[in-house]
Design a protein around this motif. Structure first.
Motif, PDB file in Angstrom:
ATOM      1  N   LEU A 290       0.819  -1.208   0.000  1.00 47.29           N
ATOM      2  CA  LEU A 290       0.000   0.000   0.000  1.00 47.29           C
ATOM      3  C   LEU A 290       0.855   1.260   0.000  1.00 47.29           C
ATOM      4  CD1 LEU A 290      -2.733  -1.184   2.522  1.00 47.29           C
ATOM      5  CD2 LEU A 290      -2.821  -1.165   0.024  1.00 47.29           C
ATOM      6  N   ALA A 291       1.970   1.248   0.716  1.00 46.57           N
ATOM      7  CA  ALA A 291       2.850   2.424   0.715  1.00 46.57           C
ATOM      8  C   ALA A 291       3.412   2.668  -0.680  1.00 46.57           C
ATOM      9  CB  ALA A 291       3.971   2.230   1.731  1.00 46.57           C
ATOM     10  N   ALA A 292       3.722   1.588  -1.400  1.00 49.36           N
ATOM     11  CA  ALA A 292       4.261   1.739  -2.756  1.00 49.36           C
ATOM     12  C   ALA A 292       3.210   2.270  -3.729  1.00 49.36           C
ATOM     13  CB  ALA A 292       4.796   0.399  -3.250  1.00 49.36           C
ATOM     14  N   SER A 293       1.932   2.055  -3.415  1.00 49.47           N
ATOM     15  CA  SER A 293       0.863   2.492  -4.323  1.00 49.47           C
ATOM     16  C   SER A 293       0.448   3.946  -4.105  1.00 49.47           C
ATOM     17  CB  SER A 293      -0.362   1.588  -4.153  1.00 49.47           C
ATOM     18  OG  SER A 293      -0.949   1.772  -2.878  1.00 49.47           O
ATOM     19  N   ILE A 294       0.930   4.566  -3.027  1.00 45.71           N
ATOM     20  CA  ILE A 294       0.590   5.969  -2.750  1.00 45.71           C
ATOM     21  C   ILE A 294       1.746   6.838  -3.246  1.00 45.71           C
ATOM     22  CG2 ILE A 294      -0.059   7.649  -0.998  1.00 45.71           C
ATOM     23  CD1 ILE A 294      -1.036   5.385   0.734  1.00 45.71           C
ATOM     24  N   GLY A 295       1.604   7.318  -4.452  1.00 41.58           N
ATOM     25  CA  GLY A 295       2.643   8.152  -5.052  1.00 41.58           C
ATOM     26  C   GLY A 295       2.269   9.623  -5.032  1.00 41.58           C
ATOM     27  N   ALA A 296       2.971  10.406  -5.828  1.00 40.43           N
ATOM     28  CA  ALA A 296       2.734  11.854  -5.881  1.00 40.43           C
ATOM     29  C   ALA A 296       1.312  12.206  -6.314  1.00 40.43           C
ATOM     30  CB  ALA A 296       3.765  12.507  -6.801  1.00 40.43           C
ATOM     31  N   PRO A 297       0.726  11.530  -7.340  1.00 37.31           N
ATOM     32  CA  PRO A 297      -0.661  11.875  -7.718  1.00 37.31           C
ATOM     33  C   PRO A 297      -1.647  11.650  -6.576  1.00 37.31           C
ATOM     34  CG  PRO A 297       0.398  10.588  -9.440  1.00 37.31           C
ATOM     35  CD  PRO A 297       1.304  10.534  -8.254  1.00 37.31           C
ATOM     36  N   GLN A 298      -1.495  10.545  -5.864  1.00 36.47           N
ATOM     37  CA  GLN A 298      -2.397  10.282  -4.750  1.00 36.47           C
ATOM     38  C   GLN A 298      -2.223  11.321  -3.635  1.00 36.47           C
ATOM     39  OE1 GLN A 298      -0.531   7.889  -6.225  1.00 36.47           O
ATOM     40  NE2 GLN A 298      -2.180   6.757  -7.247  1.00 36.47           N
ATOM     41  N   GLN A 299      -0.979  11.663  -3.328  1.00 36.09           N
ATOM     42  CA  GLN A 299      -0.734  12.651  -2.281  1.00 36.09           C
ATOM     43  C   GLN A 299      -1.301  14.020  -2.669  1.00 36.09           C
ATOM     44  OE1 GLN A 299       3.358  12.700  -0.971  1.00 36.09           O
ATOM     45  NE2 GLN A 299       3.532  10.474  -1.084  1.00 36.09           N
ATOM     46  N   SER A 300      -1.206  14.369  -3.940  1.00 35.85           N
ATOM     47  CA  SER A 300      -1.779  15.644  -4.400  1.00 35.85           C
ATOM     48  C   SER A 300      -3.297  15.639  -4.247  1.00 35.85           C
ATOM     49  CB  SER A 300      -1.397  15.904  -5.860  1.00 35.85           C
ATOM     50  OG  SER A 300       0.002  16.010  -6.008  1.00 35.85           O
ATOM     51  N   ALA A 301      -3.931  14.514  -4.581  1.00 32.75           N
ATOM     52  CA  ALA A 301      -5.386  14.404  -4.433  1.00 32.75           C
ATOM     53  C   ALA A 301      -5.801  14.483  -2.971  1.00 32.75           C
ATOM     54  CB  ALA A 301      -5.872  13.097  -5.055  1.00 32.75           C
ATOM     55  N   LEU A 302      -5.011  13.911  -2.089  1.00 32.39           N
ATOM     56  CA  LEU A 302      -5.322  13.969  -0.662  1.00 32.39           C
ATOM     57  C   LEU A 302      -5.207  15.398  -0.138  1.00 32.39           C
ATOM     58  CD1 LEU A 302      -3.493  10.757   0.670  1.00 32.39           C
ATOM     59  CD2 LEU A 302      -5.884  11.033  -0.010  1.00 32.39           C
ATOM     60  N   ARG A 303      -4.163  16.104  -0.558  1.00 30.86           N
ATOM     61  CA  ARG A 303      -4.020  17.504  -0.123  1.00 30.86           C
ATOM     62  C   ARG A 303      -5.164  18.361  -0.651  1.00 30.86           C
ATOM     63  NH1 ARG A 303       1.595  16.447  -1.063  1.00 30.86           N
ATOM     64  NH2 ARG A 303       1.379  17.243  -3.190  1.00 30.86           N
ATOM     65  N   ALA A 304      -5.576  18.102  -1.897  1.00 29.93           N
ATOM     66  CA  ALA A 304      -6.679  18.871  -2.473  1.00 29.93           C
ATOM     67  C   ALA A 304      -7.980  18.611  -1.713  1.00 29.93           C
ATOM     68  CB  ALA A 304      -6.851  18.512  -3.950  1.00 29.93           C
ATOM     69  N   ALA A 305      -8.212  17.362  -1.341  1.00 31.57           N
ATOM     70  CA  ALA A 305      -9.429  17.031  -0.593  1.00 31.57           C
ATOM     71  C   ALA A 305      -9.437  17.724   0.767  1.00 31.57           C
ATOM     72  CB  ALA A 305      -9.533  15.518  -0.421  1.00 31.57           C
ATOM     73  N   ARG A 306      -8.292  17.764   1.428  1.00 24.13           N
ATOM     74  CA  ARG A 306      -8.218  18.444   2.728  1.00 24.13           C
ATOM     75  C   ARG A 306      -8.409  19.953   2.560  1.00 24.13           C
ATOM     76  NH1 ARG A 306      -3.695  14.765   3.259  1.00 24.13           N
ATOM     77  NH2 ARG A 306      -4.287  13.001   4.579  1.00 24.13           N
ATOM     78  N   ASP A 307      -7.836  20.520   1.506  1.00 25.52           N
ATOM     79  CA  ASP A 307      -7.997  21.962   1.264  1.00 25.52           C
ATOM     80  C   ASP A 307      -9.453  22.328   1.003  1.00 25.52           C
ATOM     81  OD1 ASP A 307      -5.302  22.301   1.587  1.00 25.52           O
ATOM     82  OD2 ASP A 307      -4.853  22.299  -0.574  1.00 25.52           O
ATOM     83  N   LEU A 308     -10.208  21.380   0.435  1.00 20.44           N
ATOM     84  CA  LEU A 308     -11.621  21.626   0.148  1.00 20.44           C
ATOM     85  C   LEU A 308     -12.518  21.369   1.350  1.00 20.44           C
ATOM     86  CD1 LEU A 308     -11.816  20.099  -3.446  1.00 20.44           C
ATOM     87  CD2 LEU A 308     -11.895  22.527  -2.818  1.00 20.44           C
ATOM     88  N   GLY A 309     -11.927  21.026   2.486  1.00 25.87           N
ATOM     89  CA  GLY A 309     -12.706  20.894   3.709  1.00 25.87           C
ATOM     90  C   GLY A 309     -13.066  19.481   4.105  1.00 25.87           C
TER      91      GLY A 309
END
Length: 256
Positions: A146-165
């Motif tokens: 699972l750690a290998a499957s969480i790359g830069a695109p996934q991390q960017s999507a997670l940050r965007a979701a948090r920024d949106l509340g």
């Protein structure tokens, strides 16, 4: 050169599959010993296996332990991988190494340590203790996948979701989990396969309610028979079904 390549491929498959083929063939042996010459075919031994209450109970125990330990391993591995993906902690490389470390340790050493630990906390050898042991050996695998499957695109999507509340629970369940669903399923299926036929830890941490590998070992103490071959063939069939399901549901979908 091509002939040598095909010959090498044939020898490799024969080396891998011949023992399994012999086991399956002689599970249909019409006789008391699973040795040549072949006197079958007969389904007598499969009928005996399916009518054996101890074997069926052990089969159910193995299924229960494999399902429960795999689910817990995937959940904990998912949370750990998500935590490392969210923030860079001091000594994160060391922490990752500590999580993955059990993959490099012998199952015998892990089993002996767990046996002492469960006795120390007052937990008797049982299916629950075995399940805990299987989580210990499967969690590092799940975390690595699972750690290998969480790359830069996934991390960017997670940050965007948090920024949106979005709250952390929503981020994990509605954003991250769907994005790495194939990896979650792969981790679960692999954990199930490893737990399904694991023997050493199950042998050390069970007493009366045993898993199928431990029951097979008890049968082997009285010598080989076509019945043990039939049990082995059924175990192999379950493993093959898991691998085929993984191939059809995940790898083929990912290739499209």
């Amino acid at each position: 050169m091509r002939i040598l390549s095909w010959a090498y491929l044939a020898l490799m498959f024969a080396f891998i599959l011949l023992p399994v083929a012999v086991l399956v063939v002689f599970s249909f042996q019409d006789g008391r010993l699973p040795v040549p010459p072949f006197k079958g075919p007969t389904l007598e031994w499969y009928a005996k296996v399916l009518a054996d209450r101890d074997l069926m109970a052990a089969l159910g125990n193995s299924m229960l332990v494999a399902l429960a330990s795999s689910a817990v391993s995937v959940l904990l591995g998912f949370l750990a991988a998500a935590g490392f993906a969210r923030a860079r902690l001091p000594g994160s490389a060391l922490l990752r190494g500590l999580i993955i470390a059990p993959m490099t340790v012998s199952y015998l050493i892990i089993g002996l340590g767990l046996l002492q630990a469960v006795n120390w906390i007052g937990l008797r050898p049982s299916l629950m203790a075995t399940g805990i042991g299987h989580v210990v050996i499967n969690l590092p695998l799940c975390f690595a996948i699972l750690a290998a499957s969480i790359g830069a695109p996934q991390q960017s999507a997670l940050r965007a979701a948090r920024d949106l509340g979005a709250g952390e629970r929503q981020v994990l369940s509605l954003v991250l989990a769907p994005m790495i669903a194939p990896s979650l399923a792969a981790a679960f299926f692999l954990s199930f396969t490893f737990s399904w036929d694991e023997f050493i830890i199950a042998f050390l941490l069970t007493r009366f309610d045993v898993t199928l590998p431990v029951e097979i070992w008890s049968m082997l103490r009285s010598g080989l028979s076509p019945e043990t071959n039939a049990v082995g063939a059924l175990v192999f069939l379950v493993s093959v079904l898991v691998v085929v399901t993984l191939e059809l549901l995940l790898f083929r979908k990912a290739a499209k």
